[in-house]
Design a protein around this motif. Structure first.
Motif, PDB file in Angstrom:
ATOM      1  N   LEU A  13       0.848  -1.189   0.000  1.00  0.00           N
ATOM      2  CA  LEU A  13       0.000   0.000   0.000  1.00  0.00           C
ATOM      3  C   LEU A  13       0.884   1.238   0.000  1.00  0.00           C
ATOM      4  N   ASP A  15       0.321   4.682   0.355  1.00  0.00           N
ATOM      5  CA  ASP A  15      -0.685   5.653   0.768  1.00  0.00           C
ATOM      6  C   ASP A  15      -0.262   7.069   0.396  1.00  0.00           C
ATOM      7  N   GLU A  16      -1.149   7.784  -0.259  1.00  0.00           N
ATOM      8  CA  GLU A  16      -0.951   9.183  -0.672  1.00  0.00           C
ATOM      9  C   GLU A  16       0.227   9.370  -1.625  1.00  0.00           C
ATOM     10  N   ASN A  18       0.084   9.749  -4.734  1.00  0.00           N
ATOM     11  CA  ASN A  18      -0.245  10.771  -5.734  1.00  0.00           C
ATOM     12  C   ASN A  18       0.114  12.172  -5.249  1.00  0.00           C
ATOM     13  N   ILE A  45      -1.474  -1.035  -4.121  1.00  0.00           N
ATOM     14  CA  ILE A  45      -2.542  -0.056  -3.994  1.00  0.00           C
ATOM     15  C   ILE A  45      -1.887   1.310  -3.872  1.00  0.00           C
ATOM     16  N   THR A  47      -2.767   5.416  -3.403  1.00  0.00           N
ATOM     17  CA  THR A  47      -3.858   6.293  -3.005  1.00  0.00           C
ATOM     18  C   THR A  47      -3.470   7.758  -3.169  1.00  0.00           C
ATOM     19  N   ARG A  49      -5.339  11.921  -4.044  1.00  0.00           N
ATOM     20  CA  ARG A  49      -6.087  12.662  -5.061  1.00  0.00           C
ATOM     21  C   ARG A  49      -5.184  13.062  -6.222  1.00  0.00           C
ATOM     22  N   GLU A  64     -12.885   7.100  -7.424  1.00  0.00           N
ATOM     23  CA  GLU A  64     -12.884   8.482  -6.988  1.00  0.00           C
ATOM     24  C   GLU A  64     -13.898   8.602  -5.852  1.00  0.00           C
TER      25      GLU A  64
END
Length: 85
Positions: A13, A15-16, A18, A45, A47, A49, A64
């Motif tokens: 994972l 996370d964040e 992006n 995975i 994550t 926005r 989304e």
């Protein structure tokens, strides 16, 4: 990258990630190259926005999310260490 390459680790994972891309901590080329190293039977995975188009194109699943209710904004509850950050 070591976790993504490791065949014993079936789920990674990021996370964040992006946000890290948006802030230029990583390049999309680095992320896509890392995904190229993933064994076929593992999952990654990503994550955050604002995923770049190249990442959306590469992904198997893109979701989304839309905010419906949030206690930090609506009830004035402060962010908690270990939960929100």
């Amino acid at each position: 990258l070591g976790f993504i390459r490791n065949p014993d680790i079936k789920l990674v994972l990021l996370d964040e990630i992006n946000i890290a891309l948006k802030l230029n901590y990583l390049t999309i080329e680095q992320v896509l190259a890392g995904l190229d190293e993933k064994p076929a039977d593992s999952h990654v995975i990503l994550t955050g926005r604002g995923a770049p188009a190249a990442l959306i194109e590469r992904a198997d699943l893109v979701t989304e999310m839309t905010l419906v209710k949030h206690p930090l904004k609506e009830q004035g509850i402060k962010a908690q260490p270990g939960i929100e950050f």
